[in-house]
Design an enzyme around this catalytic site. Sequence first.
Site, mmCIF file in Angstrom:
data_model
loop_
_atom_site.group_PDB
_atom_site.id
_atom_site.type_symbol
_atom_site.label_atom_id
_atom_site.label_comp_id
_atom_site.label_asym_id
_atom_site.label_seq_id
_atom_site.Cartn_x
_atom_site.Cartn_y
_atom_site.Cartn_z
ATOM 1 N N GLN A 52 -10.120 -3.933 -3.781
ATOM 2 C CA GLN A 52 -11.421 -3.367 -3.416
ATOM 3 C C GLN A 52 -12.435 -3.618 -4.531
ATOM 4 O O GLN A 52 -13.570 -4.040 -4.277
ATOM 5 C CB GLN A 52 -11.270 -1.858 -3.161
ATOM 6 C CG GLN A 52 -12.561 -1.167 -2.786
ATOM 7 C CD GLN A 52 -13.059 -1.601 -1.417
ATOM 8 O OE1 GLN A 52 -12.334 -1.524 -0.440
ATOM 9 N NE2 GLN A 52 -14.293 -2.078 -1.335
ATOM 10 N N ASP A 107 -17.064 7.306 -2.035
ATOM 11 C CA ASP A 107 -15.826 7.186 -1.262
ATOM 12 C C ASP A 107 -15.556 8.562 -0.655
ATOM 13 O O ASP A 107 -16.205 9.555 -1.019
ATOM 14 C CB ASP A 107 -14.679 6.744 -2.198
ATOM 15 C CG ASP A 107 -13.351 6.535 -1.472
ATOM 16 O OD1 ASP A 107 -13.349 6.426 -0.231
ATOM 17 O OD2 ASP A 107 -12.299 6.488 -2.155
ATOM 18 N N HIS A 146 -7.135 0.625 -6.726
ATOM 19 C CA HIS A 146 -7.434 -0.225 -5.555
ATOM 20 C C HIS A 146 -8.122 -1.499 -6.068
ATOM 21 O O HIS A 146 -9.302 -1.735 -5.830
ATOM 22 C CB HIS A 146 -8.319 0.549 -4.581
ATOM 23 C CG HIS A 146 -8.323 0.001 -3.182
ATOM 24 N ND1 HIS A 146 -7.551 -1.084 -2.792
ATOM 25 C CD2 HIS A 146 -8.998 0.392 -2.067
ATOM 26 C CE1 HIS A 146 -7.755 -1.330 -1.514
ATOM 27 N NE2 HIS A 146 -8.624 -0.454 -1.051
ATOM 28 N N ARG A 193 0.882 -1.181 0.000
ATOM 29 C CA ARG A 193 0.000 0.000 0.000
ATOM 30 C C ARG A 193 0.909 1.217 0.000
ATOM 31 O O ARG A 193 1.668 1.413 0.956
ATOM 32 C CB ARG A 193 -0.929 -0.014 1.209
ATOM 33 C CG ARG A 193 -1.636 1.308 1.416
ATOM 34 C CD ARG A 193 -2.762 1.221 2.409
ATOM 35 N NE ARG A 193 -3.915 0.579 1.820
ATOM 36 C CZ ARG A 193 -5.160 0.679 2.289
ATOM 37 N NH1 ARG A 193 -5.412 1.402 3.361
ATOM 38 N NH2 ARG A 193 -6.158 0.066 1.700
ATOM 39 N N ARG A 213 -13.895 -8.389 1.156
ATOM 40 C CA ARG A 213 -12.480 -8.058 0.951
ATOM 41 C C ARG A 213 -11.598 -9.294 1.207
ATOM 42 O O ARG A 213 -10.616 -9.513 0.511
ATOM 43 C CB ARG A 213 -12.060 -6.906 1.888
ATOM 44 C CG ARG A 213 -12.662 -5.544 1.546
ATOM 45 C CD ARG A 213 -12.168 -5.058 0.189
ATOM 46 N NE ARG A 213 -10.729 -5.123 0.094
ATOM 47 C CZ ARG A 213 -9.886 -4.170 0.511
ATOM 48 N NH1 ARG A 213 -10.361 -3.064 1.012
ATOM 49 N NH2 ARG A 213 -8.571 -4.320 0.374
ATOM 50 N N CYS A 228 -16.405 1.869 0.023
ATOM 51 C CA CYS A 228 -15.222 1.059 0.324
ATOM 52 C C CYS A 228 -14.831 1.138 1.800
ATOM 53 O O CYS A 228 -14.196 0.228 2.319
ATOM 54 C CB CYS A 228 -14.052 1.504 -0.553
ATOM 55 S SG CYS A 228 -13.663 3.252 -0.365
HETATM 56 N N1 NVA Z 1 -9.763 6.852 -1.719
HETATM 57 C C1 NVA Z 1 -9.432 6.411 -0.381
HETATM 58 C C2 NVA Z 1 -9.708 4.964 -0.263
HETATM 59 C C3 NVA Z 1 -9.413 4.350 1.082
HETATM 60 C C4 NVA Z 1 -9.673 2.877 1.102
HETATM 61 C C5 NVA Z 1 -7.967 6.719 -0.086
HETATM 62 O O1 NVA Z 1 -7.132 6.558 -0.987
HETATM 63 O O2 NVA Z 1 -7.669 7.147 1.025
HETATM 64 N N1 CP Z 2 -11.375 -0.032 1.907
HETATM 65 C C1 CP Z 2 -10.126 -0.101 2.412
HETATM 66 O O1 CP Z 2 -9.156 -0.319 1.685
HETATM 67 O O2 CP Z 2 -10.051 0.074 3.746
HETATM 68 P P1 CP Z 2 -8.702 0.257 4.591
HETATM 69 O O3 CP Z 2 -8.085 1.565 4.143
HETATM 70 O O4 CP Z 2 -9.117 0.259 6.007
HETATM 71 O O5 CP Z 2 -7.783 -0.879 4.253
#
Ligand code: NVA
Ligand code: CP
Length: 297
Positions: A125, A213, A122, A95, A281, A253
């Site tokens: 997801q 989101d 993602h 990540r 997930r 998400c």
């Molecule tokens: N768009 C959000 C998704 C988190 C799962 C982010 O990148 O923070």
């Molecule tokens: N939806 C998602 O990726 O959640 P987290 O950021 O908690 O992993």
Amino acid sequence: MRHLLEIDDLSPAELQGVMALATVPDPPRVLAGKGVALLFAKPSARTRNSVEMAVFQLGGHPAYIQADEVGLDTRESVEDVANTLACYYSVIGARVFEHSTVERMAALDRVPVINMLSDRAHPLQAIADLLTIRREFGSLEGRSVAYVGDANNVARSLALGCGMTGMRFHIASPPGYTFPESDIDRIRATGMEPVITDRPEDAVKGVDVVYTDVWTSMGQEGEKARRLQDFEGFSVDGRLMSIAQVGAVFLHCLPAHRSEEVAMAVVDGPQSRIWVQAANRMHAARGLLAWLLSEND
Ligand code: NVA
Ligand code: CP
């Protein structure tokens, strides 16, 4: 070597294979005696825990690694970190902030690399989202999803996933927050023409799924005040849900910012499927890992 940096790294048939593996009752223990490195440069509740449990269910050992500890491009280069992890682990999940970081890891071709969220994509997801929609409606072909909000990582992977499975995808974003032309071309390459608008009411009219989101993603915290203003009118509330198809469901998400991008009555209401989605997930991660391991065998 196969990696998963974005959902369309899979062919539509391979995506169906991943989804089939995600739902088998007795998953193959393809990770027996093996480890999976899970490297996080950002916080996570769902991704870390769902992937850890998926690795465990496949017989493997998940290792959580904070990016700050290994010092990506500070203590040593991304390449040296990934090469090191490849000495011990059979898969690297990462990540990261910049998508180019997972591309650099994958370019080494040492072990399969899974993007567990970058600024662009993602994919895990999106696979979970497709599983959730399929479970709700029985099939995906011909269904429609309206995403209301920022054309971000989650929206991009979701749009591609919809196109790859015969669904329609609509998106309503404020001016300046929509997909650039290059993304629209990539979505069109799935054979689906997305509907792109700046009017949430037009996007959600008659759809099966309404999705949103956060307005401020991780790494964009400095833009929060401006985004709160720019996204005014893009909250998913009961009025917007009532324009969707009768029987439409709401997805997010997560994490959710209640009373910002979604009203409490929607995210916690009867049309919401956020907890089925969160549970999926783990199934998505298990399906993807099982597929990736057999593909790279
Ligand atoms: N768009 C959000 C998704 C988190 C799962 C982010 O990148 O923070
Ligand atoms: N939806 C998602 O990726 O959640 P987290 O950021 O908690 O992993």
